[in-house]
Design an enzyme around this catalytic site. Structure first.
Site, PDB file in Angstrom:
ATOM      1  N   ASN A  51      27.959  36.277  39.851  1.00  7.81           N
ATOM      2  CA  ASN A  51      28.694  35.099  39.376  1.00  7.81           C
ATOM      3  C   ASN A  51      27.944  34.429  38.229  1.00  7.81           C
ATOM      4  O   ASN A  51      26.716  34.448  38.156  1.00  7.81           O
ATOM      5  CB  ASN A  51      29.044  34.124  40.510  1.00  7.81           C
ATOM      6  CG  ASN A  51      27.876  33.693  41.376  1.00  7.81           C
ATOM      7  OD1 ASN A  51      26.900  34.413  41.530  1.00  7.81           O
ATOM      8  ND2 ASN A  51      27.983  32.510  41.944  1.00  7.81           N
ATOM      9  N   GLU A  53      28.118  30.974  36.268  1.00  7.78           N
ATOM     10  CA  GLU A  53      28.674  29.621  36.221  1.00  7.78           C
ATOM     11  C   GLU A  53      28.461  28.987  34.855  1.00  7.78           C
ATOM     12  O   GLU A  53      27.729  29.511  34.009  1.00  7.78           O
ATOM     13  CB  GLU A  53      28.045  28.772  37.341  1.00  7.78           C
ATOM     14  CG  GLU A  53      28.434  29.310  38.719  1.00  7.78           C
ATOM     15  CD  GLU A  53      27.931  28.459  39.870  1.00  7.78           C
ATOM     16  OE1 GLU A  53      27.116  27.532  39.662  1.00  7.78           O
ATOM     17  OE2 GLU A  53      28.381  28.734  41.012  1.00  7.78           O
ATOM     18  N   CYS A  62      33.567  34.633  38.589  1.00  2.04           N
ATOM     19  CA  CYS A  62      33.118  35.205  39.859  1.00  2.04           C
ATOM     20  C   CYS A  62      32.504  36.592  39.650  1.00  2.04           C
ATOM     21  O   CYS A  62      32.802  37.296  38.673  1.00  2.04           O
ATOM     22  CB  CYS A  62      34.288  35.349  40.815  1.00  2.04           C
ATOM     23  SG  CYS A  62      34.895  33.801  41.477  1.00  2.04           S
ATOM     24  N   GLU A  64      33.002  39.430  41.189  1.00  2.00           N
ATOM     25  CA  GLU A  64      33.943  40.559  41.187  1.00  2.00           C
ATOM     26  C   GLU A  64      34.603  40.701  39.822  1.00  2.00           C
ATOM     27  O   GLU A  64      34.778  41.807  39.304  1.00  2.00           O
ATOM     28  CB  GLU A  64      35.035  40.358  42.252  1.00  2.00           C
ATOM     29  CG  GLU A  64      34.524  40.198  43.666  1.00  2.00           C
ATOM     30  CD  GLU A  64      34.304  38.735  44.058  1.00  2.00           C
ATOM     31  OE1 GLU A  64      33.699  37.986  43.260  1.00  2.00           O
ATOM     32  OE2 GLU A  64      34.710  38.363  45.169  1.00  2.00           O
ATOM     33  N   CYS A 105      40.027  36.473  42.176  1.00  2.16           N
ATOM     34  CA  CYS A 105      39.429  37.812  42.173  1.00  2.16           C
ATOM     35  C   CYS A 105      40.370  38.841  42.798  1.00  2.16           C
ATOM     36  O   CYS A 105      40.418  39.988  42.353  1.00  2.16           O
ATOM     37  CB  CYS A 105      38.095  37.795  42.910  1.00  2.16           C
ATOM     38  SG  CYS A 105      36.811  36.971  41.956  1.00  2.16           S
TER      39      CYS A 105
HETATM   40  N1  THU Z   1      32.328  33.201  43.824  1.00  3.22           N
HETATM   41  C1  THU Z   1      32.324  34.523  43.475  1.00  3.22           C
HETATM   42  O1  THU Z   1      31.545  34.953  42.623  1.00  3.22           O
HETATM   43  N2  THU Z   1      33.229  35.330  44.058  1.00  3.22           N
HETATM   44  C2  THU Z   1      34.123  34.938  45.007  1.00  3.22           C
HETATM   45  O2  THU Z   1      34.972  35.729  45.419  1.00  3.22           O
HETATM   46  C3  THU Z   1      34.049  33.585  45.564  1.00  3.22           C
HETATM   47  C4  THU Z   1      33.220  32.621  44.797  1.00  3.22           C
HETATM   48  C5  THU Z   1      31.381  32.313  43.169  1.00  3.22           C
HETATM   49  C6  THU Z   1      32.009  31.293  42.244  1.00  3.22           C
HETATM   50  C7  THU Z   1      30.956  30.224  42.200  1.00  3.22           C
HETATM   51  O3  THU Z   1      29.991  30.581  41.215  1.00  3.22           O
HETATM   52  C8  THU Z   1      30.307  30.285  43.567  1.00  3.22           C
HETATM   53  O4  THU Z   1      30.684  31.542  44.124  1.00  3.22           O
HETATM   54  C9  THU Z   1      30.725  29.179  44.517  1.00  3.22           C
HETATM   55  O5  THU Z   1      32.109  29.097  44.588  1.00  3.22           O
END
Ligand code: THU
Length: 154
Positions: A51, A53, A62, A64, A105
């Site tokens: 992920n 941010e 995210c 995925e 995702c």
């Molecule tokens: N996140 C993912 O990378 N994949 C997911 O399927 C769920 C959430 C990340 C987004 C954010 O950076 C952190 O998890 C908290 O939501």
């Protein structure tokens, strides 16, 4: 479906290990929740994503989605055969709660599935422990909108 890592093939265990390894590359200073994703391509290649941010929170990507975009960047969108995802709070040692892909995702995975013409399964894991949930994308995102609705096939 809930399983134990010991029920998985060595290939599946390796994919989960790659997803867990990718968590180390999460850029998640805001949520402090690290997620890693790993894709196995038809030739055995493994691609990962974490992920990513952003200070403008809503722009965050995210794991995925990052991994699937990486496959696409290599011209391999149609070659994804299996997916694993793992994640948990950075400040919790040995987290054991299995995560599943968020709604956005699931829709991104739908694009990869339909363009590849291959039903995709997602192995969902925690940062630690033996618990694994195996989900078919079509169960996570039933009655989905996809390329076929726009007349595009795999
Ligand atoms: N996140 C993912 O990378 N994949 C997911 O399927 C769920 C959430 C990340 C987004 C954010 O950076 C952190 O998890 C908290 O939501």
């Amino acid at each position: 479906m809930s399983e134990q890592a010991s029920d998985l093939t060595s290939e599946e265990q390796a994919l989960i290990a790659a997803a867990r390894g990718a968590m180390a590359h999460a850029h998640a200073p805001y949520s402090r929740f690290a997620v890693g994703a790993a894709l196995r391509l038809t030739d055995g290649t493994i691609l990962t994503g974490a992920n990513f941010e952003n200070a403008s929170y809503g722009l965050s990507l995210c794991a995925e989605t990052v991994a699937i975009a990486a496959a696409n960047a290599q011209g391999r969108l149609r070659d994804i055969a299996a997916i694993a995802v793992a994640g948990g709070a950075m400040d919790v040692a040995d987290g054991r709660d299995v995560i599943t892909p968020c709604g956005r995702c699931r829709q991104v995975i739908k694009e990869a599935q339909d363009m590849g013409g291959r039903a995709l399964t997602i192995l969902c894991a925690a940062p630690s422990g033996e618990a694994v949930a195996r989900h078919r994308l079509d169960d996570l995102l039933p009655h989905a909108f996809g390329p076929g609705n726009l007349g595009i096939g795999g």
